[in-house]
Design a protein around this motif. Structure first.
Motif, PDB file in Angstrom:
ATOM      1  N   ALA A 277      -0.139  41.804  11.503  1.00  0.00           N
ATOM      2  CA  ALA A 277       0.660  42.987  11.864  1.00  0.00           C
ATOM      3  C   ALA A 277       0.181  43.564  13.198  1.00  0.00           C
ATOM      4  O   ALA A 277       0.990  44.004  14.023  1.00  0.00           O
TER       5      ALA A 277
ATOM      6  N   PHE B 245       0.884  40.407  16.260  1.00  0.00           N
ATOM      7  CA  PHE B 245       2.224  39.988  16.693  1.00  0.00           C
ATOM      8  C   PHE B 245       3.035  41.200  17.154  1.00  0.00           C
ATOM      9  O   PHE B 245       3.018  42.244  16.498  1.00  0.00           O
TER      10      PHE B 245
ATOM     11  N   ARG C 291       6.794  43.127  18.204  1.00  0.00           N
ATOM     12  CA  ARG C 291       7.996  43.403  17.415  1.00  0.00           C
ATOM     13  C   ARG C 291       8.964  42.235  17.302  1.00  0.00           C
ATOM     14  O   ARG C 291       9.451  41.914  16.230  1.00  0.00           O
TER      15      ARG C 291
ATOM     16  N   GLN D 167       7.524  39.447  15.147  1.00  0.00           N
ATOM     17  CA  GLN D 167       7.552  39.800  13.721  1.00  0.00           C
ATOM     18  C   GLN D 167       8.966  39.686  13.156  1.00  0.00           C
ATOM     19  O   GLN D 167       9.167  39.200  12.039  1.00  0.00           O
ATOM     20  N   ARG D 168       9.931  40.134  13.970  1.00  0.00           N
ATOM     21  CA  ARG D 168      11.330  40.058  13.544  1.00  0.00           C
ATOM     22  C   ARG D 168      11.704  38.593  13.263  1.00  0.00           C
ATOM     23  O   ARG D 168      12.310  38.265  12.258  1.00  0.00           O
TER      24      ARG D 168
END
Lengths: 488, 95
Positions: free
Chosen positions: A351, A354, A356, A359-360
């Motif tokens: 978390a 990475f 945004r 992560q998406r």
């Protein structure tokens, strides 16, 4: 000799051979130019000591009458390529502090041929992006600006640092990678030439993996000839990559200047998309006219599944990424955030590490591969991929190359596109090529009304890179070259 | 198909990503936008179409089953956030 950084690879190669300047002088000229251009944020790491050592070794070889195809030529390397002992993080925080103990095959090939490493180039995190805005190391600024405007523009992505550095003359050429358009789109946004070769032409060994069935390395260079020189050195047959194809690497440079008389050029009607700016459409027609004027035959073709390439890509690429990126868990390398137990440590490290967009894509990829959805999403996307490839296979009965615009627009401003799906549409003309494993080249062909570079794309048959260089050189001969006015 | 907030949390858990409670609605919205875009693939008739397994027609390469590399554990652990005596160190996983 002044202004050594203005020389193309071909010109620098000749100058070095004629002893008009030394490799060290050439490298020093680039190191000085890089220092002045730091505002572009193209390099995330500069390696001046290594560069000078390599240049001196090149001078020794040149003095002895030896030297490879790229002897003494200073290059920038995208941060996705493992470089021994030098920062390699795919511009992600999750690989914090990672210094590989080995060299990627592609970069090793370049050093074998005598090239000099100037440093590591900025990129979208894990090559996921079309504007270089997802890098942990900040945005890259495009050397190009709109006429009468001071506003910064994006260089495209994911190889934004590579494209900006080549356009700004702070490397002679750069390595790049392309999963959905990451070489060709930034090349188009910066007035440079970028080629994604056929899948299997360049070894993927030592390149940080994003989507393994789509990833390919290729060069970004100032002109078509330099791109051909670079690809000849980068490409190889590599036992370390099972998808590396056993075909000898041709002398791509020899294809430049070959007449295109009788070449059959396909114009796919499905690429005339809704809302396409008139200037892109006009550029496309002009490109066809240039080729026709040189003796090519223009043929209307149909690639009916074109519109499904992008949605299928946004299943296949995130699925493969979610699997490839599972390795970043804070155990073997990179960032570790302590947790209550090992799973907590994994989750916190990932978390924090990475960004945004990454992560998406991991979440999308995990979802489409999860129990109950695999057939509906992943298998269906791979079937659509077969249909996309079949479209091209049929087209090759009628044409030798396909001509399309490279991008649906010129470069835009940072922050201008915030909707992920809107951002994905940047790759609408390039992504089909990755889905079918074909080679594609972006070549500058004109300027927009705002004075920004626009590119055309040529798509070739599998291992048809020579034809692409031949046809791209014909477009270049008609269109001329484009150099960004220096403001930095 | 659309994802709800519970699904986002389940998928994040599968992906080993710690997701903050306040970020879940935003993520659900973004994932649904992307899935909505992907949805158009349902228009395509894929009956009797083989899924692609390789873009280049080639035979899978085989190599001899011999050791060709190795014997450098220090290099392997050199980048580890925590290591001891050529081992990767992790929080205790057995009681």
């Amino acid at each position: 000799m002044s202004n050594l950084t203005a020389l193309t690879i071909a010109a620098a190669r000749d100058g070095l051979k004629k002893k008009q300047f030394t490799a060290l002088e050439l490298t020093d000229a680039y190191l000085a130019a890089m220092e002045k251009a730091r505002v572009l944020n193209a390099y995330i790491v500069e390696t001046p000591e290594k560069a000078r050592d390599m240049a001196k070794a090149s001078d020794a070889r040149l003095a002895a009458g030896q030297g490879g195809a790229l002897e003494g030529i200073p290059l920038g390397i995208k941060d996705l390529f493992a470089t021994e002992g030098v920062h390699t993080q795919a511009c992600s925080h999750v690989l914090d502090g990672f210094k590989p103990q080995y060299e990627s095959t592609v970069s090793a090939n370049l050093w074998r041929d005598g090239a000099v490493m100037l440093g590591k180039l900025n990129m979208d995190e894990f090559a996921m992006g079309s504007s270089n805005e997802t890098s942990y190391y900040g945005n890259v600024i495009n050397p190009w600006k709109r006429t009468n405007s001071n506003a910064a523009l994006v260089p495209g992505g994911s190889s934004g640092g590579s494209a900006a550095a080549v356009a700004a003359h702070i490397c002679a050429a750069a390595t790049a990678t392309d999963t959905g358009g990451s070489i060709r789109q930034p090349a188009a946004f910066t007035g440079t030439v970028g080629i994604k070769p056929t899948y299997g032409r360049c070894s993927r060994w030592g390149i940080v993996a994003f989507a393994s069935s789509l990833d390919q390395a290729g060069p970004i260079a100032r002109d078509v000839r330099d791109a051909a020189i670079m690809l000849k050195s980068m490409a190889s047959v590599d036992p370390k990559d099972a998808t590396s194809v056993d075909l000898p690497v041709p002398d791509y440079e020899a294809a430049i200047g070959r007449p295109i008389k009788g070449l059959r050029v396909g114009i796919p009607k499905e690429y005339r998309v809704d809302g396409m700016p008139a200037e892109i459409d006009a550029l496309w027609s002009k490109g066809a006219e240039w080729l026709k004027a040189q003796g090519a035959e223009i043929v209307e073709i149909s690639l009916p599944h074109t519109k499904y390439a992008l949605p299928a890509y946004y299943i296949v690429a995130p699925a493969e990424a979610s699997s490839n990126l599972a390795r970043y868990d804070g155990v073997r390398y990179g960032l570790r955030v302590p947790g209550d137990d090992i799973v907590d440590m994994y989750e916190k490290s990932r978390a924090a590490g990475f960004g945004r967009e990454v992560q998406r894509r991991i979440l999308i990829g995990t979802y489409v591969l999860s129990a109950g959805y695999y057939d509906a999403y992943y298998v269906r996307a791979q079937k659509v991929r077969t249909l996309i490839k079949n479209d091209f296979d049929k087209a090759w009965d009628k044409v030798d190359v396909v001509l399309t615009p490279a991008t649906p627009s010129p470069a835009f401003a940072p922050g201008e596109i915030t909707d992920p799906v809107q951002m994905y549409l940047n790759d609408i003309f390039t992504v089909t090529v990755n889905m079918a494993g074909l080679p594609g080249i972006a070549v500058p062909a004109g300027l927009s009304a705002d004075g920004l570079p626009l590119g055309l794309q040529l798509i070739g048959k599998p291992f048809g890179e020579e034809t692409l260089f031949q046809a791209a050189a014909a477009i270049e001969a008609a269109a001329g070259g484009y150099t960004a006015p220096q403001w930095w | 198909m659309s994802v709800d907030q519970k699904t986002v949390k389940r998928v994040a858990r599968l992906a080993r990503l710690k997701v903050k409670e306040e970020d879940v609605p935003r993520l659900a919205g973004e994932l649904n936008a992307i899935l909505g875009f992907i949805e158009q693939l349902n228009e395509v008739d894929v009956a009797n179409v083989e899924p692609m397994t390789s873009v280049v027609t080639m035979k899978m390469k085989m190599r001899n089953d011999v050791v060709t590399d190795g014997h450098y554990p220090q290099k392997i652990v050199a980048n580890a956030p925590a290591q001891d005596d050529e081992f990767f160190m992790v929080p205790k996983v057995v009681e």
